[in-house]
Write a protein that holds these residues in place. Structure first.
Motif, PDB file in Angstrom:
ATOM      1  N   GLU A 131       0.835  -1.207   0.000  1.00 22.22           N
ATOM      2  CA  GLU A 131       0.000   0.000   0.000  1.00 22.22           C
ATOM      3  C   GLU A 131       0.863   1.248   0.000  1.00 22.22           C
ATOM      4  N   TYR A 132       0.514   2.185  -0.888  1.00 21.89           N
ATOM      5  CA  TYR A 132       1.190   3.482  -0.990  1.00 21.89           C
ATOM      6  C   TYR A 132       0.122   4.526  -0.699  1.00 21.89           C
ATOM      7  N   VAL A 133       0.376   5.384   0.290  1.00 20.94           N
ATOM      8  CA  VAL A 133      -0.654   6.254   0.847  1.00 20.94           C
ATOM      9  C   VAL A 133      -0.256   7.722   0.694  1.00 20.94           C
ATOM     10  N   LEU A 134      -1.176   8.527   0.147  1.00 24.49           N
ATOM     11  CA  LEU A 134      -0.961   9.965  -0.002  1.00 24.49           C
ATOM     12  C   LEU A 134      -1.971  10.713   0.869  1.00 24.49           C
ATOM     13  N   VAL A 135      -1.456  11.551   1.765  1.00 25.57           N
ATOM     14  CA  VAL A 135      -2.281  12.238   2.754  1.00 25.57           C
ATOM     15  C   VAL A 135      -2.302  13.741   2.467  1.00 25.57           C
ATOM     16  N   GLU A 136      -3.492  14.288   2.293  1.00 25.26           N
ATOM     17  CA  GLU A 136      -3.642  15.737   2.112  1.00 25.26           C
ATOM     18  C   GLU A 136      -3.554  16.420   3.474  1.00 25.26           C
ATOM     19  N   GLN A 137      -2.845  17.541   3.533  1.00 20.92           N
ATOM     20  CA  GLN A 137      -2.794  18.280   4.783  1.00 20.92           C
ATOM     21  C   GLN A 137      -3.729  19.483   4.800  1.00 20.92           C
ATOM     22  N   ASP A 138      -4.181  19.946   3.635  1.00 16.65           N
ATOM     23  CA  ASP A 138      -5.047  21.125   3.566  1.00 16.65           C
ATOM     24  C   ASP A 138      -6.517  20.762   3.463  1.00 16.65           C
ATOM     25  N   LYS A 139      -6.819  19.475   3.398  1.00 19.73           N
ATOM     26  CA  LYS A 139      -8.194  18.989   3.419  1.00 19.73           C
ATOM     27  C   LYS A 139      -8.203  17.581   3.977  1.00 19.73           C
ATOM     28  N   GLY A 140      -9.364  17.089   4.378  1.00 14.61           N
ATOM     29  CA  GLY A 140      -9.466  15.765   4.976  1.00 14.61           C
ATOM     30  C   GLY A 140      -9.639  14.686   3.931  1.00 14.61           C
ATOM     31  N   GLU A 141      -8.565  14.342   3.253  1.00 14.22           N
ATOM     32  CA  GLU A 141      -8.632  13.367   2.161  1.00 14.22           C
ATOM     33  C   GLU A 141      -7.354  12.550   2.099  1.00 14.22           C
ATOM     34  N   ILE A 142      -7.519  11.229   1.965  1.00 11.17           N
ATOM     35  CA  ILE A 142      -6.382  10.329   1.828  1.00 11.17           C
ATOM     36  C   ILE A 142      -6.624   9.415   0.627  1.00 11.17           C
ATOM     37  N   GLN A 143      -5.566   9.223  -0.162  1.00  9.80           N
ATOM     38  CA  GLN A 143      -5.617   8.360  -1.337  1.00  9.80           C
ATOM     39  C   GLN A 143      -4.718   7.150  -1.080  1.00  9.80           C
ATOM     40  N   VAL A 144      -5.250   5.942  -1.261  1.00  8.04           N
ATOM     41  CA  VAL A 144      -4.483   4.717  -1.030  1.00  8.04           C
ATOM     42  C   VAL A 144      -4.415   3.918  -2.324  1.00  8.04           C
ATOM     43  N   PHE A 145      -3.198   3.571  -2.736  1.00  7.67           N
ATOM     44  CA  PHE A 145      -2.949   2.699  -3.882  1.00  7.67           C
ATOM     45  C   PHE A 145      -2.618   1.318  -3.340  1.00  7.67           C
ATOM     46  N   ARG A 146      -3.269   0.267  -3.866  1.00  6.77           N
ATOM     47  CA  ARG A 146      -3.082  -1.088  -3.350  1.00  6.77           C
ATOM     48  C   ARG A 146      -2.617  -2.039  -4.443  1.00  6.77           C
ATOM     49  N   ARG A 147      -1.579  -2.809  -4.127  1.00  8.22           N
ATOM     50  CA  ARG A 147      -1.063  -3.809  -5.071  1.00  8.22           C
ATOM     51  C   ARG A 147      -2.147  -4.812  -5.457  1.00  8.22           C
ATOM     52  N   ASN A 148      -2.924  -5.289  -4.443  1.00 10.75           N
ATOM     53  CA  ASN A 148      -3.916  -6.322  -4.740  1.00 10.75           C
ATOM     54  C   ASN A 148      -5.102  -5.800  -5.532  1.00 10.75           C
ATOM     55  N   GLN A 149      -5.108  -4.498  -5.792  1.00  5.89           N
ATOM     56  CA  GLN A 149      -6.114  -3.883  -6.666  1.00  5.89           C
ATOM     57  C   GLN A 149      -5.437  -3.288  -7.910  1.00  5.89           C
ATOM     58  N   HIS A 150      -4.294  -3.862  -8.290  1.00  4.46           N
ATOM     59  CA  HIS A 150      -3.535  -3.424  -9.475  1.00  4.46           C
ATOM     60  C   HIS A 150      -3.149  -1.953  -9.388  1.00  4.46           C
ATOM     61  N   TRP A 151      -2.842  -1.506  -8.177  1.00  5.07           N
ATOM     62  CA  TRP A 151      -2.417  -0.131  -7.886  1.00  5.07           C
ATOM     63  C   TRP A 151      -3.498   0.898  -8.231  1.00  5.07           C
ATOM     64  N   GLN A 152      -4.727   0.448  -8.283  1.00  7.73           N
ATOM     65  CA  GLN A 152      -5.848   1.394  -8.405  1.00  7.73           C
ATOM     66  C   GLN A 152      -5.935   2.202  -7.118  1.00  7.73           C
ATOM     67  N   SER A 153      -6.345   3.457  -7.215  1.00  7.60           N
ATOM     68  CA  SER A 153      -6.424   4.302  -6.016  1.00  7.60           C
ATOM     69  C   SER A 153      -7.832   4.320  -5.428  1.00  7.60           C
ATOM     70  N   PHE A 154      -7.880   4.454  -4.095  1.00  6.68           N
ATOM     71  CA  PHE A 154      -9.126   4.562  -3.350  1.00  6.68           C
ATOM     72  C   PHE A 154      -9.043   5.793  -2.465  1.00  6.68           C
ATOM     73  N   TYR A 155     -10.152   6.540  -2.376  1.00 12.56           N
ATOM     74  CA  TYR A 155     -10.176   7.786  -1.604  1.00 12.56           C
ATOM     75  C   TYR A 155     -10.956   7.605  -0.311  1.00 12.56           C
ATOM     76  N   TYR A 156     -10.472   8.260   0.744  1.00 12.25           N
ATOM     77  CA  TYR A 156     -11.108   8.215   2.052  1.00 12.25           C
ATOM     78  C   TYR A 156     -11.255   9.638   2.582  1.00 12.25           C
ATOM     79  N   TYR A 157     -12.350   9.857   3.345  1.00 13.83           N
ATOM     80  CA  TYR A 157     -12.675  11.186   3.856  1.00 13.83           C
ATOM     81  C   TYR A 157     -13.000  11.085   5.339  1.00 13.83           C
ATOM     82  N   LEU A 158     -13.058  12.214   6.013  1.00 15.62           N
ATOM     83  CA  LEU A 158     -13.357  12.238   7.435  1.00 15.62           C
ATOM     84  C   LEU A 158     -14.661  11.512   7.713  1.00 15.62           C
TER      85      LEU A 158
END
Length: 198
Positions: A131-158
């Motif tokens: 898992e490769y994770v990108l965290v926004e600091q100016d808004k409540g948003e995180i993007q996660v890239f997963r190997r088992n999903q062919h590095w497709q990204s998933f977004y998460y919010y507060l």
């Protein structure tokens, strides 16, 4: 973290020798050295929160959590991830790791493009990385890239939970963004609690 380009090209061995003596941290990318500068308050809070949540959640497991003072080596390049988790043995050197399972980067204006593109693609070549994770600091948003999903990204919010399957661990977005000062966090903290569904 932002970095300013230095002009000299050096070998990995020269880089490691110099880095052990330097008061500043540097990254080595394609033989070029980049000095790193400090991050914002939000950056520091997010990095610390994530480190603590991983470390506490992985207590008793064969995983170690590292903050931005531990280097990551990918071929002849060296980076300082904001947070990384290594499970099992990775003892080639006391000053860098080569086999992380999770890498987390807190985005800033100066590193956003690199973290989202070139650095992400290099990290995805690490055989152990899940898992490769990108965290926004100016808004409540995180993007996660997963190997088992062919590095497709998933977004998460507060209000969401993030599942780290490779670690068998779930983290709350609210816990990750605790004490962070941005509009999304302020709005989330002021919202009335949701009514339970019957």
């Amino acid at each position: 973290m932002a970095f300013a380009k230095l002009k000299s090209r050096i070998s990995p061995e020269q880089y490691l020798a110099g880095e052990r003596q330097s008061e500043l941290r540097h990254q080595l990318i394609d033989g070029k050295v980049y000095a790193m500068t400090g991050g914002s308050e939000n950056h520091n809070l997010l990095e610390g929160n994530i480190f603590n949540l991983f470390k506490n959640g992985l207590k008793g497991k064969a995983c170690k959590t590292f903050m931005s003072d531990m280097k990551l080596r990918i071929a002849d390049d060296f980076f300082y991830p904001d947070v990384m988790v290594v499970c099992g043995e990775d003892k080639q050197d006391n000053y860098y790791k080569t086999a992380p399972v999770v890498i987390v980067e807190v985005l800033s204006k100066t590193t956003r493009k690199f973290d989202q593109t070139a650095k992400r693609l290099r990290c995805q070549t690490i055989p152990t990385l899940e898992e490769y994770v990108l965290v926004e600091q100016d808004k409540g948003e995180i993007q996660v890239f997963r190997r088992n999903q062919h590095w497709q990204s998933f977004y998460y919010y507060l209000g969401d939970q993030i599942e780290f399957a490779a670690l068998d661990l779930s983290l709350s977005m609210a816990d990750i963004y605790e004490q962070v000062d941005n509009e999304d966090v302020a709005a989330f903290n002021q919202a009335p609690p949701a009514e339970p569904l019957l």
